[in-house]
Write an enzyme that holds these catalytic residues in place. Structure first.
Site, PDB file in Angstrom:
ATOM      1  N   ASN A  80      68.367  40.774  64.747  1.00 41.24           N
ATOM      2  CA  ASN A  80      67.621  41.914  65.279  1.00 41.24           C
ATOM      3  C   ASN A  80      66.964  42.766  64.191  1.00 41.24           C
ATOM      4  OD1 ASN A  80      70.159  42.758  64.442  1.00 41.24           O
ATOM      5  ND2 ASN A  80      70.337  44.343  66.005  1.00 41.24           N
ATOM      6  N   GLU A 132      80.701  44.528  61.250  1.00 39.85           N
ATOM      7  CA  GLU A 132      79.913  45.494  62.023  1.00 39.85           C
ATOM      8  C   GLU A 132      79.528  44.780  63.299  1.00 39.85           C
ATOM      9  OE1 GLU A 132      77.038  47.106  63.801  1.00 39.85           O
ATOM     10  OE2 GLU A 132      75.824  47.024  61.964  1.00 39.85           O
ATOM     11  N   CYS A 164      72.900  47.161  68.324  1.00 44.31           N
ATOM     12  CA  CYS A 164      74.288  47.547  68.604  1.00 44.31           C
ATOM     13  C   CYS A 164      74.455  49.057  68.523  1.00 44.31           C
ATOM     14  CB  CYS A 164      75.225  46.858  67.619  1.00 44.31           C
ATOM     15  SG  CYS A 164      74.815  47.134  65.882  1.00 44.31           S
ATOM     16  N   GLU A 212      79.447  50.606  56.070  1.00 46.97           N
ATOM     17  CA  GLU A 212      78.246  50.321  55.295  1.00 46.97           C
ATOM     18  C   GLU A 212      77.557  51.651  54.992  1.00 46.97           C
ATOM     19  OE1 GLU A 212      77.648  47.329  54.328  1.00 46.97           O
ATOM     20  OE2 GLU A 212      78.876  46.143  55.685  1.00 46.97           O
TER      21      GLU A 212
END
Length: 492
Positions: free
Chosen positions: A165, A263, A297, A472
């Site tokens: 994505n 993640e 997400c 992150e």
């Protein structure tokens, strides 16, 4: 020249055959030897380029290249490492136009979103270039005669498995702090969207990154990904993707007893209080279906709205969603296609099931009218949703927004937290005290107040519960890409 032919000309200008097949092993991408995959333009369903899956031997070659380059890179003066990374940032900016066009054709996202992604990718390298000489430990008070301190050291080779994505930002988000800390990396982009990752690796070498420090391998998760995560010289894994795939990656890391960043998914709630600026909140709700066509997400996909303003809010949100344009990414509409036929079918099935479960379609609800080719779905708004419906519990990953009514803030927080996910959340209210109280109660790694858009490179990002492990972005990322050593010295 037809419109499609014109778009393919842009790809020819990108020198894709050179980028994907004329690279030399050991620089950035090993030669393939496996099945041939086609990369589609999801707006036209045309195959724009083909590549070979990296074989197990090719994966081993890439990891060994990274391991061979690691010690010299880790021993390089951190100031010099930072200067090299700053050169990478400059190279990404200088090639931003080409990278954005490739990202748009490869993933389907509108050109303006792709440009923003490339700018963000350059910013990651810029930010961590400045941090490279500021990674330090601490001294710890001890009894007389002892001096104790800690240092942060790199793991060695870090594997990065990135999603389709946001290919380049996901690659740079992990690679930049890894490299700043003295690690080397092997990146496996999604087989659906490998183009900008390959080109970026080439640009990094041209910008002065030593050969072997950043490598790219191509192929599927089951094939290339498995070979990469199980290689004995890989000492840390970073994965972004689905919960199911994340569990498999986490199991490999646990078996091998190595570090892992995960993640994963999200079903992020946003609470809209009765005193909120409803138009600002409605625009944020519409943005969730715009960004990557809802394939994010991070997106807020459950709008929890005070029943007293529910009708007005839905009306405002419907106006924003109904006015969105859909088209080929290079034409820069509000949103482009979904990534694949499979994803489009999955999203349409979710909408149909939501209607069967009792939700009402306010806007959209099906494939985009007039689109003979391409994986398009109309921006869709659902009301009458309850939190026990599949549409409120499962990650749809498409341009679908749901509105759930609540009667009290306590109920809103309970609904918000009633999910397996905990990646992000939001709250819209005019009262700062209410904002802080709700933010404290929401079970999410990030909470946004009176806004819902991506935060800067400097802000840590990661999830609670099934949304993942580790963080992150920001200085916090460095803590997850280094291992801590304590040194205790007798001074007498």
């Amino acid at each position: 020249m037809t419109e499609v032919a014109s778009r393919h000309r842009l790809l020819e200008d990108a020198r894709l055959p050179e980028v994907l097949t004329a690279v030399t092993a050991g620089e950035h991408v090993p030669r393939g030897a496996g099945p041939v995959f086609g990369v589609e333009d999801p707006a036209t369903e045309n195959t724009v380029v083909r590549f070979e899956e990296t074989s197990a031997d090719g994966v081993a070659e890439a990891v060994e290249n990274a391991h061979g380059a690691w010690r010299d890179w880790a021993r390089l003066d951190p100031v010099e490492r930072g200067r090299v990374l700053m050169g990478v940032a400059e190279a990404l900016r200088e090639n931003a136009g080409l990278l954005a066009r490739l990202e748009s054709v490869d993933s389907g996202k509108p050109l303006s979103q792709a440009r923003a992604d490339i700018a963000g990718s350059a910013r990651y390298f810029e930010y961590y270039a400045g941090l490279a000489d500021k990674i330090h430990g601490e001294t710890i008070p001890q009894p007389e005669g002892t001096f104790t301190y800690t240092v942060r050291e790199p793991f060695g080779v870090v594997a990065h498995i990135t999603p389709w994505n946001a290919p380049l930002t996901q690659m740079t988000r992990g690679a930049a702090p890894c490299l700043a800390a003295g690690n080397t990396v092997v990146v496996k982009p999604s087989e659906l969207t490998p183009l900008t990752s390959v080109l970026a690796a080439r640009l990094m070498v041209e910008a002065g990154l030593p050969p072997g420090v950043c490598n790219v391998v191509l192929g599927t998760g089951d094939g290339t990904g498995t070979a990469l995560t199980r290689h004995p010289l890989v000492r840390h894994i970073t994965f972004t993707g689905s919960v199911a795939a994340g569990r498999r990656v986490g199991a490999v890391a646990a078996e091998r007893i190595i570090g892992v960043n995960l993640e994963l998914g999200g079903k992020s709630p946003t609470i809209v209080c009765a005193d909120a600026d409803l138009d600002t909140a409605a625009k944020a709700g519409a943005l969730a279906v715009i960004r990557n066509s809802g394939q994010s997400c991070f997106a807020t996909t459950r709008l929890l709205v005070d029943r007293r303003v529910h009708g007005e809010f839905v009306e405002r949100l419907a106006g924003h969603v109904a006015g969105l344009s859909v088209g080929h990414g290079l034409d820069d509409p509000d949103l482009g296609p979904l990534i694949s036929a499979r994803q489009r079918s999955r999203v349409l099935d979710h909408i149909d099931r939501a209607v069967r479960d009792g939700a009402d379609v306010v806007v959209g609800g099906g494939a985009t009218e007039g689109a003979e080719r391409g994986y398009f779905v109309s921006p869709t708004l659902l009301s009458g949703v309850t939190n026990d419906m599949a549409v409120a519990r499962e990650e749809i990953f498409g341009p679908v927004q749901s509105v759930i009514a609540f009667d009290s803030l306590e109920e809103a927080v309970e609904i918000a937290n009633d999910t397996e996910y905990g990646l992000s959340a939001g709250v819209f209210t005019a009262r700062v005290g209410t904002a802080h109280r709700i933010a404290a109660e929401l079970q999410a790694g990030q909470v946004q107040v009176n806004r819902y858009s991506g935060a800067g490179v400097e802000v840590p990002f990661g999830g609670y519960k099934n949304s993942g492990l580790g963080r992150e972005k920001g200085t916090e990322a460095v803590a997850h890409y280094t291992q801590l050593k304590s040194v205790i010295v007798a001074t007498s």
